[in-house]
Design a protein around this motif. Structure first.
Motif, PDB file in Angstrom:
ATOM      1  N   LEU A   1     -16.350  -0.531  20.230  1.00  0.00           N
ATOM      2  CA  LEU A   1     -16.814   0.556  19.362  1.00  0.00           C
ATOM      3  C   LEU A   1     -15.673   1.257  18.634  1.00  0.00           C
ATOM      4  O   LEU A   1     -15.744   1.419  17.407  1.00  0.00           O
ATOM      5  N   PRO A   2     -14.608   1.720  19.318  1.00  0.00           N
ATOM      6  CA  PRO A   2     -13.516   2.351  18.571  1.00  0.00           C
ATOM      7  C   PRO A   2     -12.872   1.422  17.552  1.00  0.00           C
ATOM      8  O   PRO A   2     -12.486   1.865  16.465  1.00  0.00           O
ATOM      9  N   LEU A   3     -12.782   0.131  17.873  1.00  0.00           N
ATOM     10  CA  LEU A   3     -12.209  -0.820  16.919  1.00  0.00           C
ATOM     11  C   LEU A   3     -13.124  -0.951  15.705  1.00  0.00           C
ATOM     12  O   LEU A   3     -12.650  -0.980  14.560  1.00  0.00           O
ATOM     13  N   ALA A   4     -14.429  -1.025  15.937  1.00  0.00           N
ATOM     14  CA  ALA A   4     -15.385  -1.129  14.833  1.00  0.00           C
ATOM     15  C   ALA A   4     -15.313   0.093  13.924  1.00  0.00           C
ATOM     16  O   ALA A   4     -15.304  -0.024  12.693  1.00  0.00           O
ATOM     17  N   VAL A   5     -15.255   1.276  14.527  1.00  0.00           N
ATOM     18  CA  VAL A   5     -15.196   2.521  13.742  1.00  0.00           C
ATOM     19  C   VAL A   5     -13.901   2.592  12.943  1.00  0.00           C
ATOM     20  O   VAL A   5     -13.901   2.983  11.766  1.00  0.00           O
ATOM     21  N   LEU A   6     -12.777   2.206  13.559  1.00  0.00           N
ATOM     22  CA  LEU A   6     -11.485   2.258  12.874  1.00  0.00           C
ATOM     23  C   LEU A   6     -11.456   1.320  11.674  1.00  0.00           C
ATOM     24  O   LEU A   6     -11.069   1.721  10.569  1.00  0.00           O
ATOM     25  N   VAL A   7     -11.874   0.073  11.871  1.00  0.00           N
ATOM     26  CA  VAL A   7     -11.842  -0.903  10.778  1.00  0.00           C
ATOM     27  C   VAL A   7     -12.826  -0.499   9.683  1.00  0.00           C
ATOM     28  O   VAL A   7     -12.524  -0.618   8.484  1.00  0.00           O
ATOM     29  N   GLN A   8     -13.990   0.004  10.075  1.00  0.00           N
ATOM     30  CA  GLN A   8     -14.975   0.429   9.082  1.00  0.00           C
ATOM     31  C   GLN A   8     -14.454   1.613   8.272  1.00  0.00           C
ATOM     32  O   GLN A   8     -14.650   1.674   7.053  1.00  0.00           O
ATOM     33  N   ALA A   9     -13.783   2.553   8.925  1.00  0.00           N
ATOM     34  CA  ALA A   9     -13.214   3.701   8.215  1.00  0.00           C
ATOM     35  C   ALA A   9     -12.146   3.249   7.222  1.00  0.00           C
ATOM     36  O   ALA A   9     -12.088   3.747   6.086  1.00  0.00           O
ATOM     37  N   ILE A  10     -11.292   2.312   7.627  1.00  0.00           N
ATOM     38  CA  ILE A  10     -10.260   1.785   6.730  1.00  0.00           C
ATOM     39  C   ILE A  10     -10.895   1.166   5.491  1.00  0.00           C
ATOM     40  O   ILE A  10     -10.484   1.420   4.353  1.00  0.00           O
ATOM     41  N   LEU A  11     -11.924   0.338   5.708  1.00  0.00           N
ATOM     42  CA  LEU A  11     -12.604  -0.321   4.590  1.00  0.00           C
ATOM     43  C   LEU A  11     -13.266   0.691   3.670  1.00  0.00           C
ATOM     44  O   LEU A  11     -13.125   0.618   2.435  1.00  0.00           O
ATOM     45  N   LEU A  12     -13.985   1.657   4.238  1.00  0.00           N
ATOM     46  CA  LEU A  12     -14.728   2.621   3.426  1.00  0.00           C
ATOM     47  C   LEU A  12     -13.790   3.536   2.634  1.00  0.00           C
ATOM     48  O   LEU A  12     -14.095   3.885   1.490  1.00  0.00           O
ATOM     49  N   ILE A  13     -12.669   3.914   3.222  1.00  0.00           N
ATOM     50  CA  ILE A  13     -11.719   4.763   2.495  1.00  0.00           C
ATOM     51  C   ILE A  13     -11.140   4.007   1.312  1.00  0.00           C
ATOM     52  O   ILE A  13     -11.035   4.548   0.198  1.00  0.00           O
ATOM     53  N   GLY A  14     -10.767   2.753   1.524  1.00  0.00           N
ATOM     54  CA  GLY A  14     -10.241   1.951   0.420  1.00  0.00           C
ATOM     55  C   GLY A  14     -11.255   1.797  -0.702  1.00  0.00           C
ATOM     56  O   GLY A  14     -10.929   1.971  -1.883  1.00  0.00           O
ATOM     57  N   LEU A  15     -12.506   1.479  -0.356  1.00  0.00           N
ATOM     58  CA  LEU A  15     -13.546   1.320  -1.373  1.00  0.00           C
ATOM     59  C   LEU A  15     -13.875   2.651  -2.047  1.00  0.00           C
ATOM     60  O   LEU A  15     -14.145   2.697  -3.248  1.00  0.00           O
ATOM     61  N   ALA A  16     -13.867   3.742  -1.266  1.00  0.00           N
ATOM     62  CA  ALA A  16     -14.164   5.053  -1.834  1.00  0.00           C
ATOM     63  C   ALA A  16     -13.134   5.444  -2.892  1.00  0.00           C
ATOM     64  O   ALA A  16     -13.486   5.982  -3.953  1.00  0.00           O
ATOM     65  N   LEU A  17     -11.875   5.178  -2.627  1.00  0.00           N
ATOM     66  CA  LEU A  17     -10.827   5.492  -3.599  1.00  0.00           C
ATOM     67  C   LEU A  17     -11.001   4.654  -4.866  1.00  0.00           C
ATOM     68  O   LEU A  17     -10.877   5.168  -5.988  1.00  0.00           O
ATOM     69  N   LEU A  18     -11.277   3.374  -4.697  1.00  0.00           N
ATOM     70  CA  LEU A  18     -11.483   2.495  -5.861  1.00  0.00           C
ATOM     71  C   LEU A  18     -12.678   2.940  -6.692  1.00  0.00           C
ATOM     72  O   LEU A  18     -12.584   3.124  -7.908  1.00  0.00           O
ATOM     73  N   LEU A  19     -13.814   3.115  -6.038  1.00  0.00           N
ATOM     74  CA  LEU A  19     -15.062   3.390  -6.753  1.00  0.00           C
ATOM     75  C   LEU A  19     -15.046   4.757  -7.423  1.00  0.00           C
ATOM     76  O   LEU A  19     -15.538   4.914  -8.549  1.00  0.00           O
ATOM     77  N   SER A  20     -14.495   5.764  -6.743  1.00  0.00           N
ATOM     78  CA  SER A  20     -14.494   7.111  -7.314  1.00  0.00           C
ATOM     79  C   SER A  20     -13.658   7.177  -8.584  1.00  0.00           C
ATOM     80  O   SER A  20     -14.038   7.839  -9.563  1.00  0.00           O
ATOM     81  N   ALA A  21     -12.513   6.484  -8.594  1.00  0.00           N
ATOM     82  CA  ALA A  21     -11.652   6.494  -9.784  1.00  0.00           C
ATOM     83  C   ALA A  21     -12.265   5.692 -10.925  1.00  0.00           C
ATOM     84  O   ALA A  21     -12.307   6.148 -12.073  1.00  0.00           O
ATOM     85  N   PHE A  22     -12.775   4.506 -10.626  1.00  0.00           N
ATOM     86  CA  PHE A  22     -13.357   3.663 -11.677  1.00  0.00           C
ATOM     87  C   PHE A  22     -14.617   4.293 -12.264  1.00  0.00           C
ATOM     88  O   PHE A  22     -14.901   4.113 -13.447  1.00  0.00           O
ATOM     89  N   ASN A  23     -15.375   5.030 -11.445  1.00  0.00           N
ATOM     90  CA  ASN A  23     -16.617   5.613 -11.946  1.00  0.00           C
ATOM     91  C   ASN A  23     -16.372   6.705 -12.975  1.00  0.00           C
ATOM     92  O   ASN A  23     -17.216   6.952 -13.836  1.00  0.00           O
TER      93      ASN A  23
END
Length: 275
Positions: free
Chosen positions: A154-176
């Motif tokens: 569970l902690p590994l899943a949450v950590l990797v998911q947070a890393i992925l979502l932060i990266g995508l959030a930065l990309l999408l927010s700027a491009f939008n």
């Protein structure tokens, strides 16, 4: 990137305030308040359980293996994690366009705003964990699951998911900000990702299907596949991703984090000008 992370850490108080404000605004005129963060995934889980656990139970049980006797837990585990993913991506996409005045007046790193949406949706996910644990305890008491070392997934899943979502959030927010079509496009992408990720069905169903080999390989390149396998592995150790899938998931998530951070910094002047 190192200096940017340091600046972000020094403004963690601002991030905390933004997250609290977003949660308060989201539920301030709601009678049930934070309970909506539980009702929606539980409602979705009930619908998919009726369709796949009742109407198509014969076909479903054939591929579920050890999860067949506790399919509702399998569903809720995936749907809770999916609600964090879909809500974070959807809200992070317009995190800058929806707070233009605040962004141009506050003296904080602009990454705080999209990251704040990811953190806020994680708070909702964390609020649902006691429900998930209660369901798991009930099935464990019946002997249908045997939690053990796999809880560490569970902690590994949450950590990797947070890393992925932060990266995508930065990309999408700027491009939008520069291309408003991104927000509309993401509505379609989020719907496709739900069915292109092993959330309501096991990964073995895809691997044992008649799909061409190249398509099955392409399917597993989706980092969400490994992330949701980790979430399911918390209760079902056999679902733990193999070394290749785990390495692909972690590597892709880290790559998207670096790409998102770099793109956000490069596009920041143009974004501020547009806002």
């Amino acid at each position: 990137m190192t200096s940017g992370v340091g600046a972000l850490w020094s403004h963690r108080g601002s991030l905390r305030i933004l997250v609290r404000r977003d949660l308060a605004v989201k539920y301030q005129q709601s009678v049930l308040g934070y309970l909506w963060s539980l009702i929606e995934p539980l409602g979705m889980g009930a619908i998919y359980w009726f369709v796949f656990g009742v109407l198509y139970s014969r076909d479903t049980n054939r591929h579920l293996g050890e999860a067949a006797g506790s399919y509702p837990l399998f569903l809720i585990t995936g749907i809770f994690a999916w609600m964090w993913t879909s809500s974070a991506l959807s809200e992070a996409t317009h995190a800058l366009t929806g707070q233009a005045r605040l962004i141009t007046t506050m003296n904080v790193p602009r990454q705080v705003f999209p990251i704040g949406r990811v953190v806020g949706r994680f708070a909702e996910y964390a609020a649902g964990l006691p429900i998930l644990v209660a369901i798991a305890i009930w099935y464990a008491a019946q002997g249908r699951i045997e939690p053990g070392w796999s809880l560490l997934a569970l902690p590994l899943a949450v950590l990797v998911q947070a890393i992925l979502l932060i990266g995508l959030a930065l990309l999408l927010s700027a491009f939008n900000v520069l291309m408003r079509d991104v927000e509309r496009f993401m509505r379609l992408v989020i719907r496709v990702l739900f069915y292109a990720t092993p959330i309501i069905y096991p990964l073995s169903l895809v691997r044992d299907s008649g799909l061409p080999g190249w398509l099955r390989v392409s399917y597993e390149l989706n980092p969400l596949v490994g992330i949701f396998q980790l979430h399911h592995a918390v209760w079902y150790p056999d679902e733990f991703p193999g070394a290749r899938l785990l390495a692909t998931t972690i590597g892709t998530s880290l790559l998207l984090l670096v790409a998102g951070w770099w793109a956000f910094r490069r596009l920041e002047p143009a974004v501020l000008k547009e806002l």
